[in-house]
Enzyme design. Structure first.
Site, short mmCIF file in Angstrom:
data_model
loop_
_atom_site.label_atom_id
_atom_site.label_comp_id
_atom_site.label_asym_id
_atom_site.label_seq_id
_atom_site.Cartn_x
_atom_site.Cartn_y
_atom_site.Cartn_z
CB SER A 89 -0.92 0.09 1.11
OG SER A 89 -0.17 -0.14 2.32
CG ASP A 137 -2.33 4.86 8.27
OD1 ASP A 137 -1.41 5.55 8.09
OD2 ASP A 137 -2.89 4.18 7.42
CG HIS A 173 -0.55 4.49 4.44
ND1 HIS A 173 -1.33 3.78 5.20
CD2 HIS A 173 -0.29 3.49 3.61
CE1 HIS A 173 -1.54 2.35 4.76
NE2 HIS A 173 -0.74 2.37 3.99
#
Length: 861
Positions: free
Chosen positions: A154, A330, A333
């Protein structure tokens, strides 16, 4: 009358006579504008007695400390010593950078990818080189017909989105997770894909091998990275780390094979904000990430035999994230600003070598020297050889005839005629030899891969703090003027000096992005042109010297350095826009004053009608300017004709010349009109220019001062309220003259103000042209887009050292130009015409060679 003529001759922007050379052994800080006088000299005694009569002991001690301070500086520092120090500094710094570049890892791509620092919230400065900010059109041009693949988890997906937003700013993350995402720009045939591989495993290995087997689907650029899922799924165990090492070893060979004819970038793991992580990610610690990064660095590129097939490591985003990760939503990221930095770093790594942006020095190979650059180098080498031969012959002949006098410069003894002849022949070659060595430094600074470069970043402190320091120094070196006439030579030198220093600070700080500062600097540039009109009009009006000798002297001194730089640095004449501008307007002033009927002060004194005649001439010049200002098409057609276009085109367009010409089109005529009015008032004794007296009557002086101050304040308020530069520039030609006039009145109306000047600013004013031009390559960098870095890692010390060298070089070039002007421009009319013919043939040859080279280059493309 003779006094007037003498005065106006010295205020001309380009004096017609060479200043008397200073004695080599007596050169002190007086050359910087500091008076080298004993503390007990008459001016100091009179000032001290005045203080003792009207001031307290503290003021007296302060004055003595001020005098002693200047005396101490003057005793131990001189321009000659400064130049010797600068030569030593250049040699040492060149050696240091050469050795560090070639023996300590000097790959600018590695600098770009591995390290840097934040200059501001969204501005990233790579270590030692400049990063270009790519626009979507540039990105499409670079990536046309190419395929880029982002492979990983991600975090790589986020980087993918930031990357494609450079190509298409409308792109946004669509919420898809754990799947492949494809992006295509059909207009440029650009394909950028994201492939979901959360772990380094056999599936990833098979994908890499398939690319290697099938070139039709193989990406040209691969950006890959993964680790957080391995840590998360296995709880950060040591066994998982060992398995990661084994899997990485398995894919290392396919990655290196892809790097043989493509580009592969492994994204090192960015830090996390541990306090912000959710419970199911708590095991992803910065300590674990560092262990995984060490495994990557030790495993990849293990095949030492094939140095070209190397996987490059992207660590710059990791460094940037250390400063911004606390802003993460978070904890895992990266914030958008940091992702954008990483994407732009990758774009520079891939595209700089393709598009070669001027302000993107990272990852760029050096261009090969052009034919003109090689020919110029041969000319300088030939001059050096001739100088060495003449020097050897002169030494031998002088030694055989009789010993060299102990003080040749004093004129008490003369050399034998033969030795003097050799010395005269040697002087121009010596000057060219010095110029050649200086040009080597220019080339090393801005064309060779030796010194580092950094981009500019504007903050108010980077502009205004140096400005305050500069004016404090200017006040410290204040002296009594030799004369108190309006705009005397000392005052005009002072004016040019402080304006030039402000412009230098403006350029190095990148203050052009701040519109109020930009507009005030525009007035300073207009003031230079105002002085050009004022000085040359005054000279022609008073002296009536329209001879070819003076014209050639002025043109030579204005253009010599720029012509040399055009050849050495491979830049068009218009690149140094100020010199073409001043040269053009000097020719216009000359033509206006020289054309029939030639109206001079002597003729006007005999009949007042000639005053009307000169006003008619100025009106004609004004109409000429207005005609071209409102006829852009005609203007561009005239200046686009070869070979005139070679002087005024920049990047194949005449637009820059049109912009510069139009912006200050009235400044010259303002200067000429002011000079005419002033000289008429002076002749009619309408001014009071005696020491200590106001220029006009007390009432008129106070009114004019009030209006001038109000004008300054109004202009500053207006400049601060401008919405954009285009809007401001439209009004600038019509109002800049008022600000220049306001400054002149404030500076000259009070008698005490005319009686003082800053010798510090005046010294810089004498070399203002050289300072303006030299800054392009040996103080700034990348053709003024960046900053030259001589001392890496210490911006303050770097500015001090580079400025010191820059000023010394500018002063030496000024001396060389004056010396060569006396040789290149003889007073004998026949000799001068022959040299002009030779110069014309030489210039035509250069233009033809340049045109041929451009044709071949175009044919090659």
């Amino acid at each position: 009358m003779m006094e007037d003529e003498k005065h106006m001759q010295v205020v001309a922007v380009e004096p017609s006579e060479k200043p008397a050379p200073a004695m080599p052994h007596a050169t002190t800080v007086a050359e910087f504008g500091v008076v080298d006088a004993p503390v007990c000299s008459a001016p100091y005694r009179s000032a001290a007695s005045h203080l003792s009569a009207c001031c307290h002991g503290g003021a007296k001690m302060a004055f003595l400390a001020y005098s002693l301070g200047k005396r101490e500086i003057n005793q131990y520092f001189s321009i000659k010593n400064a130049k010797l120090l600068s030569v030593a500094a250049v040699i040492l710094l060149t050696l240091f950078h050469t050795f560090s570049r070639y023996y300590g890892g000097g790959d600018t791509c590695e600098w770009l990818l591995s390290s840097g620092r934040y200059l501001g919230e969204t501005v990233w400065q790579p270590y030692g080189c400049m990063m270009h900010k790519y626009k979507n059109t540039e990105a499409k041009t670079c990536l046309a017909e190419k395929r880029v693949a982002f492979v990983g988890d991600s975090r790589i997906r986020q980087l993918f989105y930031s990357y494609i937003q450079i190509i298409d700013p409308a792109q946004r993350a669509d919420g898809r997770k754990h799947e492949n995402i494809l992006f295509e720009d059909r207009s440029a045939s650009v394909n950028v894909d994201f492939l979901w591989y959360a772990e380094v495993n056999n599936s990833l290995k098979e994908r890499l091998i398939s690319w290697r087997k099938d070139p039709s689907i193989k990406p040209d650029v691969v950006i890959i990275g993964a680790a957080t899922w391995s840590i998360k799924l296995h709880g950060g165990s040591s066994e998982a780390l060992q398995q990661y090492r084994a899997n990485l070893t398995a894919i290392s060979l396919p990655l290196e094979q892809l790097a043989e004819d493509g580009e592969v970038y492994w994204v090192l793991q960015d830090p996390v904000h541990e306090e912000g992580l959710s419970d199911n990610r708590k095991m992803i610690t910065n300590e674990q990430l560092e262990l995984y990064n060490k495994v990557v660095l030790s495993t990849l590129n293990s095949n030492k035999k094939n140095s070209k097939a190397r996987v490059r490591f992207l660590g710059a985003s990791r460094q940037a994230a250390m400063e911004t990760i606390t802003q993460s939503a978070d904890g895992l990221h990266l914030p958008e600003s940091t992702r954008n930095v990483a994407a732009m770093v990758l774009m520079n790594a891939v595209c700089n070598k393709v598009l070669r942006p001027i302000d993107g020095s990272c990852c760029q190979a050096l261009p090969a020297p052009s034919l003109l650059q090689k020919l110029t180098a041969c000319v300088f080498l030939g001059s050096a050889l001739v100088f060495l031969v003449l020097h050897a012959l002169g030494r031998n002949r002088s030694w055989k005839s009789r010993p060299t006098p102990p003080d040749v410069e004093s004129g008490e003894e003369k050399k034998p005629a033969t030795a003097a002849s050799l010395l005269n022949h040697k002087a121009p070659f010596q000057a060219l030899c010095k110029m050649g060595l200086i040009m080597v430094y220019f080339y090393l600074c801005d064309r060779a891969d030796v010194f580092m470069k950094e981009q500019k970043f504007y903050t108010h402190s980077t502009f205004f703090i140096p400005l305050v320091y500069m004016f404090v120094l200017g006040i410290f070196y204040s002296e009594n003027s030799k004369e108190t006439k309006l705009l005397n030579r000392e005052q005009t030198d002072e004016w040019k000096g402080w304006m030039q220093l402000v412009i230098l600070i403006y350029h190095i700080s990148g203050a052009s992005v701040f519109i109020p500062v930009y507009m005030h600097v525009r007035v300073l540039v207009a003031a230079y042109l105002f002085q050009t009109g004022y000085g040359h009009f005054s000279f022609f009006w008073l002296k009536g010297d329209f001879g070819l000798y003076r014209v050639c002297q002025v043109l030579f001194r204005l253009n010599f350095l720029v012509v040399v730089l055009c050849l050495v640095m491979d830049r068009p004449y218009q690149f140094y826009y100020f010199v073409p501008l001043v040269t053009f307007w000097f020719v216009v002033i000359y033509a206006t004053m020289a054309m029939w009927p030639q109206i001079l002060q002597k003729k006007a004194n005999g009949s007042g009608i000639w005053h009307v005649g000169i006003l008619v001439k100025l009106l004609g010049l004004l109409l000429f300017i207005c005609f071209f200002a409102y006829s852009q098409g005609l203007f561009e057609n005239i200046f686009s004709v070869w070979p005139i276009s070679k002087l005024f085109e920049l990047n194949g367009s005449i637009h820059e010349w049109w912009f510069r010409w139009k912006l200050d089109r009235f400044a010259i005529i303002h200067g000429m009109l002011f000079a005419f009015v002033y000289l008429v008032l002076q002749k009619c004794q309408g001014l009071s220019e005696e020491k200590g007296e106001p220029l006009f009557s007390t009432r008129i002086s106070n009114i004019l001062l009030l209006i001038s101050v109000f004008s300054f304040m109004t202009y500053s308020i207006w400049a601060s309220s401008c919405k954009n530069k285009t809007e401001c520039n439209e009004l600038h030609p019509y109002i800049s003259g008022l600000q220049i006039l306001a400054f002149i009145l404030i500076r000259n109306i009070p008698g005490y103000s005319r009686s003082l000047y800053s010798s510090f600013f005046a010294w810089f004013g004498k070399i203002s042209l050289e300072l303006f031009i030299c800054q392009y390559h040996i103080w700034l960098a990348a053709d003024t887009k960046g900053i030259l870095v001589l001392i890496p890692g210490n911006p303050s010390l770097n500015i001090i050292i580079s400025t010191f060298i820059f000023v010394c070089v500018a002063h030496e070039i000024s001396v060389i130009t004056n010396d060569l002007a006396q040789v290149a421009i003889p007073k004998d009319g026949g000799a001068l015409l022959r040299r002009l013919l030779a110069a014309g043939v030489f210039t035509l040859g250069l233009l033809l060679v340049s045109r041929s080279a451009e044709g071949n280059q175009g044919g090659g493309h």
